[in-house]
Enzyme design. Sequence first.
Site, PDB file in Angstrom:
ATOM      1  N   ASP A 229       0.653  -1.327  -0.041  1.00 59.24           N
ATOM      2  CA  ASP A 229      -0.116  -0.223   0.029  1.00 59.24           C
ATOM      3  C   ASP A 229       0.678   1.278   0.067  1.00 59.24           C
ATOM      4  OD1 ASP A 229      -2.586  -0.935  -0.112  1.00 59.24           O
ATOM      5  OD2 ASP A 229      -2.514  -1.504   2.038  1.00 59.24           O
TER       6      ASP A 229
ATOM      7  N   ASP B 197      -7.063  -3.370  -5.750  1.00 55.42           N
ATOM      8  CA  ASP B 197      -6.492  -2.213  -5.036  1.00 55.42           C
ATOM      9  C   ASP B 197      -5.141  -1.737  -5.552  1.00 55.42           C
ATOM     10  OD1 ASP B 197      -8.375  -3.959  -3.605  1.00 55.42           O
ATOM     11  OD2 ASP B 197      -8.201  -2.864  -1.725  1.00 55.42           O
TER      12      ASP B 197
HETATM   13  N1  GLY Z   1      -7.166  -2.271   0.598  1.00 56.73           N
HETATM   14  C1  GLY Z   1      -7.983  -0.831   0.903  1.00 56.73           C
HETATM   15  C2  GLY Z   1      -9.470  -0.911   0.937  1.00 56.73           C
HETATM   16  O1  GLY Z   1     -10.260  -1.336   1.918  1.00 56.73           O
HETATM   17  O2  GLY Z   1      -9.950  -0.381   0.016  1.00 56.73           O
END
Ligand code: GLY
Length: 402
Positions: free
Chosen positions: A118, A177
């Site tokens: 992330d 994501d």
């Molecule tokens: N992984 C990030 C979200 O919950 O969108």
Amino acid sequence: MKAFKIFILSSICMVACMSCSTKPEVEPMDKLIERGLQTAVEQSLIMAKELEPQDSLLPRTYENGKLKTVKYHSWISGFFPGVLWQLYEYNQDEQFRKYAELFTSRVEPAKKMTSTHDLGFMLYCSFGQGYRLTGNKQYVEVIKEGTHSLLTRWNPHLKVMQSWGKNERWQFPVIIDNMMNLEMLCFMTRETSDQMYMDIAKTHANTTIENHFREDYSTYHVVSYDTITGQPHAKNTAQGDAHESSWSRGQSWGLYGYTMMYRETGDPAYLKQAIAIANFLVNHPRLPEDKIPYWDYDAPEIPNAERDASAGAIMASALIELSQLDKSESSSKWLDIAEKQLRSLSSPAYMAGIGEQGGFIIKHGVGHLRAGGEVDVPLSYGDYYYIEALLRYKKLLAQADK
Ligand code: GLY
């Protein structure tokens, strides 16, 4: 309860309009944008002042009357700094720059993390925004180090970056994501002229087109790759309702990710993908009238399912950008839907009143419903993409005025 409240608020507006003898006045977009940004300014100042003395903390959500916080290692750590940078871009107020710098500095230790994919969210939304607005070269050094941490997760054999750690179920899980982390790689190529970063971003995006999407262009949340054959061995969900359902925020990440990749590369395959995803979403029979998605397009509780305003804000921001990149006849459709979403998000049904919600802006987000966390709450990423969408729309209006 939230679904019921949204219905009541919408009904009150409708009755009020019906009782007027003349056609109700629609708030012009420039006024709506100013109102939304002013609310964001006031709310964010409340939050910044509250957290300023609380060393290393960043906001996550507001639940049961309490502000919940995280430290640098959470995937959401960069969003509040990014909110402040965007508001500084809007008002050029030195107080906002000071707060943006303070909260950005709280995220810096993330640059060394190799345990998460992330880093694009964490570092690009904070340091990336800061660099764009100030040209502070130290910020680029942080992004560079963070990008190298991120690239420890790149697997050239599988042609993707790993999202989460392996476990009994998944050998090499990649979530949709992860498309959002590619913008930082594209930035690095722009900044250093080293093509390697962009090549990895494109390869990851291409593998994701191949394996993440269903025939209707909805996306799976998690695809796990067999590390020997290089082929997917599982297509699942983690945050959605079911493996074959369409988790709303994941759909928005996909739309945003491919729109961004087309902007960065000019490769028409990404535009085609973004348009196909957008069509799936805007034509979805279960996209509500106010265009703010339920938390999952296939949630069995629909029409009483929770909404995910964050999915609506991400989608609005992506659609505004898509409306500028797509030169076909459909482009006005994207802006139309984005406008409806911004009108909804800026209405009392979704927007917090001044002093409410601990300084968050947009209510009714869903973080991870099936895990029982963050249901019907404000979320820092909902706020970040709402402000981004307002600013994108504002720029369009300014261009049209020229
Ligand atoms: N992984 C990030 C979200 O919950 O969108």
